[in-house]
Motif scaffolding. Structure first.
Motif, PDB file in Angstrom:
ATOM      1  N   GLY A 107      27.999 -40.696  27.403  1.00  0.00           N
ATOM      2  CA  GLY A 107      29.988 -39.958  27.016  1.00  0.00           C
ATOM      3  C   GLY A 107      30.852 -41.531  27.595  1.00  0.00           C
ATOM      4  N   GLN A 108      29.978 -41.409  28.405  1.00  0.00           N
ATOM      5  CA  GLN A 108      31.324 -42.568  29.002  1.00  0.00           C
ATOM      6  C   GLN A 108      30.910 -43.509  29.007  1.00  0.00           C
ATOM      7  OE1 GLN A 108      33.473 -41.264  32.325  1.00  0.00           O
ATOM      8  NE2 GLN A 108      32.852 -39.084  31.976  1.00  0.00           N
ATOM      9  N   GLU A 152      21.747 -41.980  20.490  1.00  0.00           N
ATOM     10  CA  GLU A 152      21.241 -41.932  21.471  1.00  0.00           C
ATOM     11  C   GLU A 152      20.136 -41.958  22.354  1.00  0.00           C
ATOM     12  OE1 GLU A 152      22.759 -39.329  19.418  1.00  0.00           O
ATOM     13  OE2 GLU A 152      23.997 -38.343  21.572  1.00  0.00           O
ATOM     14  N   TYR A 208      24.065 -38.367  30.996  1.00  0.00           N
ATOM     15  CA  TYR A 208      25.394 -38.527  30.283  1.00  0.00           C
ATOM     16  C   TYR A 208      25.608 -39.801  29.998  1.00  0.00           C
ATOM     17  CZ  TYR A 208      24.700 -33.750  31.986  1.00  0.00           C
ATOM     18  OH  TYR A 208      23.728 -32.577  32.135  1.00  0.00           O
ATOM     19  N   GLY A 243      25.181 -37.188  23.641  1.00  0.00           N
ATOM     20  CA  GLY A 243      25.128 -37.934  24.382  1.00  0.00           C
ATOM     21  C   GLY A 243      24.708 -37.794  25.940  1.00  0.00           C
TER      22      GLY A 243
END
Lengths: 533, 533
Positions: B436-437, B460, B434, B503
């Motif tokens: 995303g962050q 991605e 992941y 993501g």
């Protein structure tokens, strides 16, 4: 790879077919680059752990290159054997670590074995053009990969007048058809090849001009014919002119013999054979197409099947790097590397024997098959009166005619039974039988010309099959010539439609396997019964 | 071949493609019939004489089935080894005459080895339908032959959501595309397969409804997922309903493990392992599709690559006789028999070990890889807080999530790094990361949404590649998940176009090769640097 600065590099990429061009390089290539990095911890490979392989050591007991082949025989023990041992780990005897042969390969084959193949290529062929080598699992698969790279469905492929059936069985389902090139005793005729290509009628044929020629140029299967030195140059020039790729399938290259002389002038005692030095031996061999190939338009299929043993399923391509790269892409997804134990055996043997030792072995092999060639042709001479074709009553015959003496109305004559060409290489005598004077054939011919019969009857084929079965009933097995007819499409199957001589059919005699006694004493009596001699 | 009278015979001939149907039986079949006749003198065969084969004896030193795999190691000598010797002639030790493995085969493979393959098939799978076996030179080639038999150019083939890249690299150049079937932790979803087939839009797709599904149903490469018992029945029923042929590529079948428990509940000491009896062992394994296959619509590709070693290049097909016959025709012209030394080794080993010994060996192998599976999942637990997916803030995640503890504004939280499914079989953990962050990913995402950028940017994929290279720079190599994306055509390549979660990207961890120390101490530090943990 040899790069000859003087030779202009020819671009062959237009020869790749649509599917071969569409092959992507393996994504794994990106990873392999990193795998070689010192200290890399790989969580990437899908390879099983080598410690889980149950084979710890392999030992191969072999004959030395100087072994007398025929006296040894297959049932003998490993006395005086030369032993090749491969263990696990770098400290293995002979420093050939077995582990590398047990694991997955990268598609190219073992790099040490490839080096040996390159050394052998340089020594034997000294190719004047650019080339590279790639291992393959035998010439059957090698040819399949070449067709998969060069031919589009519904193409025509140039072949010899009679051709190896498994080669075409591969492509018949693809809709590919053969264009046989007429031949004489020196092999396919360059002039016929030229006129065939120059006059290619794309519309009439329904397909583009052929781009590939498939040749077994030494001791052809089935004809036994070797394309002569001069003819090779002429054929090569035509291929340059019409941009033809030459696929040289050459398993019998080292089985070239001096001409047969009657009565046999050379020794049949193979134990007293003395080998020539490697260079002298190589000078006796006809130059391969590869050795003439300044443009790198030859794809040579090298095989160990006839020189070591067929069960190996290992050979190698020699070709232009453009072709080698595409063949490697096909190898990655169609077969992977040849079997590891086979690679290990060949590398171990070549290391132990050396290239010169291998060339000595090949001479003994050559001599062994030369003796067998002499046996069978001796047998022809013993049972028939063999005369030059021009002295016989058969029109257009080439080579020699095996005749029976006849006596009719008190007059002595010669009745031709079959013609053949002294096989200067390989394992086969290709015999053309004449049925004209056989009553059963005349009967079949009469039936086929009756108005109720359709156009596609083939009395020659029917009689040949009867003859073949009758011989088999007498415990003598030949190979029917029909197996070797090039596939030109459904409308060119009968003797007449193929344009073959009326009243004739071919049989192939192999002298590779039978022993002398059977040739002389068993074969001929039933043979006479059925040709009505 | 098992013939179960109760099962109605299904006709599968309509599944053969145009080219496979057009293969003629080899003309040599007529001759082979006669070759077996007592006393026949064959001048027909083109086989080299066996006395010219330089290999006189082969000896293979192997581990016994009871060997402790991991303590033995690859570098050890052949102490306590079990020796398999094959000499020339019928009087050879163990009565396995090496000569038969050195000569050309007929395409089917050695008949004694085939018997062993059939015995193993009966013991392990007891197929309820009609079947026969045929040797092949490894699953790569086996799959190529199956595609060559069943698929027309431009077909669609059903595959798992993520699939083995070499399998599709073969057919991409043919214009064939994949239809991935959505999956959960129990494997592909039968309901999705059903609706996909029921709603197939032949016009919109530009191709007929798929007829073939390719499955690595146990420890799938790359996902590690094993299709559950119940799911197998459901999938099989859908395949019957829509007349789909199931190609079961199952190299990891015997590498099935008990579920991972944290902390590791099972022993990592492989030396003290005790094998179950053969029948008890087999009962622990999930039933193969073949074992459920009342209609014989499964073509099973059997491999020895993971259970003995990959360099063998020997395996076998188990399939309906209609398919076996066509595969044999392809074998004759595309590859011939697998390499003889490989066949000799496998037959020698199975004879010596016995089927039960082989099944004991497989248990030790299974245990060895089970220990490695435990190592890597232990390492995940050691470095991350691993929580069930439903307890994590990631939507739609399956299995387990490896999280980092975060502290923000004094508040404790969990930051998901990747999710994974405990691999109950095979060699791989498939991890979904992941991003995303991660600030670098946010940057790439912003760039891609700017109006000057085209539609087909893939932040991605760009970030995943950067991450992969950065790890490699730190000497840790993973396999990028992108290798395993089914090929759906040029317009379905980006993360968005494939419909994959924004993501996220996958990496495949292999636990087959690395040793425990590297997993624990080397991998994770660089790992943290780049995900910004």
């Amino acid at each position: 790879m040899a790069i000859n600065g003087a030779t202009p590099m020819v671009d062959f990429s237009h020869h790749l077919n649509r599917k071969s061009k569409a092959r992507h390089p393996s994504p794994l290539k990106d990873i392999i680059k990193y795998m070689g990095v010192e200290g890399m911890i790989s969580l990437a490979g899908g390879l099983p752990h080598p410690m889980t392989f149950p084979l710890q050591q392999a030992t191969f007991d072999c004959l030395p290159p100087s072994a007398s082949i025929s006296s040894e025989g297959p049932g003998e023990g490993p006395e005086n054997a030369l032993s090749i041992t491969l263990g696990r780990g770098a400290s293995s005897p002979g420093n050939l670590d077995l582990t590398q042969f047990l694991q997955y390969g990268t598609g190219t084959g073992n790099k040490h074995l490839l080096s040996q193949c390159r050394a052998l290529t340089e020594k034997v062929h000294s190719p004047p053009g650019q080339y590279d080598c790639l291992l393959h699992p035998g010439n059957t698969n090698a040819w399949a990969k070449v067709v998969g790279m060069l031919c589009e469905d519904d193409d025509f492929v140039l072949v010899e007048e009679y051709t190896y059936p498994s080669a075409q069985a591969l492509w018949i389902p693809l809709g590919i058809r053969a264009v046989p090139v007429p031949a004489d005793m020196e092999g396919i005729r360059a002039s016929d090849l030229r006129s065939l290509l120059a006059n290619w009628d794309e519309k009439g044929r329904g397909a583009r001009r052929p781009r590939v020629i498939y040749l077994v140029g030494v001791g052809s299967n089935p004809t036994g014919i070797t394309i002569s030195r001069e003819r090779r140059k002429e054929v090569y020039d035509v291929c340059v002119e019409f941009d033809i790729i030459i696929v040289e399938d050459d398993p019998y290259y080292f089985l070239q013999y001096p001409s047969y002389n009657h009565p046999t002038s050379t020794s049949t005692d193979t134990t007293s054979f003395t080998a020539l030095g490697a260079d002298s031996f190589l000078k006796t061999l006809i130059p391969s197409f590869l050795s003439l190939d300044t443009q790198s338009r030859v794809i040579r299929l090298e095989s160990f099947s006839k020189t070591l043993f067929p069960g190996l399923r290992v050979g190698y391509f020699i070709a232009h790097p453009v072709f080698i790269e595409r063949l490697l892409r096909a190898t990655e997804v169609e077969t992977q590397d040849p079997a590891g134990l086979s690679q290990a055996f060949v590398l171990g043997l070549l290391n132990k024997w050396g290239v010169d030792g291998y060339l000595e072995w090949l001479q003994r092999l050559q001599n062994e098959y030369r003796v067998r060639r002499d046996w069978i042709v001796d047998a022809f001479h013993k049972e028939f009166l063999v005369v030059p074709a021009e002295d016989s009553p058969v029109p257009d015959a080439q080579g020699l005619i095996a005749c029976l003496k006849t006596s009719r109305d008190g007059e002595q004559g010669l009745r031709p039974v079959f013609s053949f060409v002294d096989p200067g290489a390989g394992m086969f005598v290709w015999c053309k039988f004449y049925f004209g004077q056989v009553s059963r054939f005349a009967e079949l011919q009469n039936q086929s010309t009756s108005p109720t019969k359709s156009e596609d009857t083939d009395p020659e084929q029917i009689f040949a099959t009867e003859l073949w079965k009758a011989w088999a009933g007498e415990l003598v097995l030949l190979t029917p010539g029909s197996y070797y007819h090039p596939w030109q499409g459904k409308d060119k199957v009968t003797t007449r439609a193929r344009g073959a001589d009326a009243g004739t059919a071919h049989f192939r005699f192999s002298f590779a396997t039978p022993t002398v006694c059977c040739l002389l004493s068993i074969f001929f009596p039933p043979f006479f019964c059925y040709v009505g001699g």
